[in-house]
Design a protein around this motif. Structure first.
Motif, PDB file in Angstrom:
ATOM      1  N   MET A   1       0.843  -1.198   0.000  1.00 41.89           N
ATOM      2  CA  MET A   1       0.000   0.000   0.000  1.00 41.89           C
ATOM      3  C   MET A   1       0.877   1.247   0.000  1.00 41.89           C
ATOM      4  O   MET A   1       1.861   1.326   0.746  1.00 41.89           O
ATOM      5  CB  MET A   1      -0.910   0.005   1.235  1.00 41.89           C
ATOM      6  N   LYS A   2       0.551   2.219  -0.822  1.00 40.88           N
ATOM      7  CA  LYS A   2       1.315   3.458  -0.895  1.00 40.88           C
ATOM      8  C   LYS A   2       1.101   4.292   0.358  1.00 40.88           C
ATOM      9  O   LYS A   2       0.038   4.260   0.974  1.00 40.88           O
ATOM     10  CB  LYS A   2       0.903   4.253  -2.135  1.00 40.88           C
ATOM     11  N   THR A   3       2.139   5.061   0.709  1.00 36.81           N
ATOM     12  CA  THR A   3       2.086   5.848   1.937  1.00 36.81           C
ATOM     13  C   THR A   3       2.125   7.337   1.640  1.00 36.81           C
ATOM     14  O   THR A   3       2.993   7.821   0.905  1.00 36.81           O
ATOM     15  CB  THR A   3       3.251   5.500   2.874  1.00 36.81           C
ATOM     16  N   LEU A   4       1.191   8.057   2.253  1.00 37.45           N
ATOM     17  CA  LEU A   4       1.082   9.504   2.143  1.00 37.45           C
ATOM     18  C   LEU A   4       1.472  10.125   3.472  1.00 37.45           C
ATOM     19  O   LEU A   4       0.945   9.744   4.525  1.00 37.45           O
ATOM     20  CB  LEU A   4      -0.360   9.894   1.796  1.00 37.45           C
ATOM     21  N   GLU A  25     -10.030   6.786  -0.400  1.00 35.61           N
ATOM     22  CA  GLU A  25      -8.835   6.304  -1.085  1.00 35.61           C
ATOM     23  C   GLU A  25      -8.164   5.195  -0.295  1.00 35.61           C
ATOM     24  O   GLU A  25      -8.361   5.061   0.919  1.00 35.61           O
ATOM     25  CB  GLU A  25      -7.838   7.455  -1.292  1.00 35.61           C
ATOM     26  N   GLN A  26      -7.365   4.391  -0.974  1.00 34.25           N
ATOM     27  CA  GLN A  26      -6.639   3.299  -0.343  1.00 34.25           C
ATOM     28  C   GLN A  26      -5.167   3.667  -0.176  1.00 34.25           C
ATOM     29  O   GLN A  26      -4.294   3.175  -0.891  1.00 34.25           O
ATOM     30  CB  GLN A  26      -6.798   2.011  -1.155  1.00 34.25           C
ATOM     31  N   TRP A  27      -4.896   4.567   0.744  1.00 34.26           N
ATOM     32  CA  TRP A  27      -3.538   4.967   1.080  1.00 34.26           C
ATOM     33  C   TRP A  27      -3.321   4.781   2.581  1.00 34.26           C
ATOM     34  O   TRP A  27      -4.250   4.968   3.375  1.00 34.26           O
ATOM     35  CB  TRP A  27      -3.314   6.441   0.758  1.00 34.26           C
ATOM     36  N   ARG A  28      -2.100   4.428   2.954  1.00 39.39           N
ATOM     37  CA  ARG A  28      -1.727   4.559   4.356  1.00 39.39           C
ATOM     38  C   ARG A  28      -1.368   6.019   4.594  1.00 39.39           C
ATOM     39  O   ARG A  28      -0.674   6.639   3.782  1.00 39.39           O
ATOM     40  CB  ARG A  28      -0.523   3.671   4.689  1.00 39.39           C
ATOM     41  N   PRO A  50      -6.480   0.899  10.570  1.00 41.65           N
ATOM     42  CA  PRO A  50      -5.056   0.522  10.612  1.00 41.65           C
ATOM     43  C   PRO A  50      -4.209   1.266   9.584  1.00 41.65           C
ATOM     44  O   PRO A  50      -2.974   1.251   9.677  1.00 41.65           O
ATOM     45  CB  PRO A  50      -5.083  -0.986  10.326  1.00 41.65           C
ATOM     46  N   ARG A  51      -4.858   1.917   8.621  1.00 44.99           N
ATOM     47  CA  ARG A  51      -4.103   2.681   7.623  1.00 44.99           C
ATOM     48  C   ARG A  51      -3.633   4.030   8.147  1.00 44.99           C
ATOM     49  O   ARG A  51      -2.863   4.718   7.470  1.00 44.99           O
ATOM     50  CB  ARG A  51      -4.967   2.916   6.380  1.00 44.99           C
ATOM     51  N   TYR A  52      -4.093   4.419   9.333  1.00 45.12           N
ATOM     52  CA  TYR A  52      -3.761   5.738   9.879  1.00 45.12           C
ATOM     53  C   TYR A  52      -2.717   5.616  10.987  1.00 45.12           C
ATOM     54  O   TYR A  52      -2.873   4.820  11.919  1.00 45.12           O
ATOM     55  CB  TYR A  52      -5.013   6.415  10.422  1.00 45.12           C
ATOM     56  N   VAL A  53      -1.648   6.415  10.886  1.00 44.09           N
ATOM     57  CA  VAL A  53      -0.572   6.420  11.879  1.00 44.09           C
ATOM     58  C   VAL A  53      -0.312   7.870  12.294  1.00 44.09           C
ATOM     59  O   VAL A  53      -0.207   8.758  11.436  1.00 44.09           O
ATOM     60  CB  VAL A  53       0.732   5.835  11.299  1.00 44.09           C
ATOM     61  N   PHE A  54      -0.214   8.106  13.603  1.00 44.34           N
ATOM     62  CA  PHE A  54       0.154   9.443  14.081  1.00 44.34           C
ATOM     63  C   PHE A  54       1.577   9.439  14.606  1.00 44.34           C
ATOM     64  O   PHE A  54       1.977   8.541  15.359  1.00 44.34           O
ATOM     65  CB  PHE A  54      -0.785   9.908  15.194  1.00 44.34           C
TER      66      PHE A  54
END
Length: 349
Positions: A1-4, A25-28, A50-54
């Motif tokens: 998965m691509k990361t933004l 959209e399907q982005w991390r 789970p695609r969201y990271v702080f």
């Protein structure tokens, strides 16, 4: 998965952007935010994905920025993080210069190093496929307009406050990294945003909360300063449109086609709240207060097909309703309780 990588994602526009992207959209998404006074993680507390990271960190910290790029294999950046309130910039210009200019340069360096296919070759202009750095700026870099005319992407930069000067400087650094190193970038320049989760030092939320409490509504000068108002959700869609389809190196103006004088906005808010004009108090104008901003958004509408979906009547009504029905959010901001959310959620026990 691509990361933004979203910088400043706990702020007003950044948090709305993250929510929109996770829905569509399907982005991390990695949210890098220093959690200064305007960064509020409570705005994002309902995200369970789970695609969201702080990551708590300052964009001026090279070690932190480099670590984020390396750890998460970042392939796109949407750069919101900035000191953004004009009044504060008049009192503390140094903070605006270091964050908005030097912080942007740190991010650009990391992007260039991680995305360039031959980073040790100073002449290399070859980058990984699909990478992009989108720098979110403001129409304030253009200065002020007379009663007629619109800002276009080719309008000369003529900032009049320390804030707008710092943003103009960061715009030029972004442009230089494209021209010198070939880094794939876009710059967006938006008009005044409004909508839910805006920090209440800004005009619309400030006036709503003060009107609700029966307090005076301070309006600078004669209140005839004109701004083009853009709903934050329209702005978020426009930014992603540029990220996906914008021509490398280009600037795109984003406006809402809603020119309104400040005092007109205040009176509309009072009307929606069922109150009269007696709460309005005209106060001494701030130094260097630009008289009028207005955006020509022809380029983004014709080239990329974006158009604002919100009418101002609809957007303002929904915004007033949101603040009226979320008094706890406002109370937390005013009291400063929001600043403890990170410690409560992330501090090591």
């Amino acid at each position: 998965m691509k990361t933004l990588l979203v910088t400043g994602g706990a702020g007003f526009i950044g948090s709305n952007f993250i929510k929109m992207l996770l829905e569509n959209e399907q982005w991390r998404i990695v949210n890098l935010d220093a959690l200064t006074y305007a960064g509020n993680l409570e705005t994002l507390q309902d995200i369970d994905d789970p695609r969201y990271v702080f990551v708590k960190g300052d964009i001026r910290d090279r070690e932190t920025v480099e670590s984020v790029f390396a750890t998460y294999d970042v392939t796109r950046v949407i750069h919101f993080a900035a000191e953004s309130h004009v009044d504060r910039s008049i009192v503390e210009p140094d903070v605006f210069l270091t964050t908005n200019v030097l912080g942007t340069q740190v991010l650009l360096d990391a992007a260039k190093r991680h995305w360039n296919l031959r980073p040790d070759d100073k002449h290399s202009r070859d980058y990984s496929e699909g990478v992009k750095f989108v720098h979110v700026s403001t129409d304030e870099v253009y200065g002020t307009l007379g009663p007629d005319g619109l800002f276009t992407e080719t309008t000369p930069l003529a900032p009049n406050s320390p804030y707008s000067a710092s943003k103009a400087s960061s715009d030029l650094i972004v442009r230089a990294y494209h021209e010198t190193y070939g880094l794939p970038v876009n710059i967006t320049r938006c008009s005044n945003n409004y909508g839910p989760y805006q920090f209440p030092e800004k005009l619309i939320p400030l006036m709503i909360q003060r009107a609700e409490r029966g307090e005076t509504l301070p309006v600078y000068g004669d209140g005839q300063q004109i701004r083009d108002w853009l709903h934050v959700k329209d702005h978020c869609v426009a930014i992603w449109t540029v990220a996906e389809r914008g021509r490398d190196g280009d600037v795109y103006n984003i406006g809402g086609n809603n020119e309104q004088a400040n005092v007109t906005i205040v009176r509309l808010i009072l009307e929606l709240l069922g109150k009269d004009d007696s709460q309005i108090t005209f106060v001494t104008d701030r130094p260097g207060h630009d008289r009028r901003y207005a955006i020509d958004n022809t380029k983004i509408t014709t080239e990329l097909g974006w158009r604002p979906a919100y009418t101002f009547d609809q957007g303002l009504r929904e915004t007033v309703d949101w603040y009226v029905t979320h008094p706890d959010w406002i109370d937390h901001i005013v009291s400063g309780d929001y600043a403890h959310y990170y410690d409560k959620m992330y501090a090591k026990g």
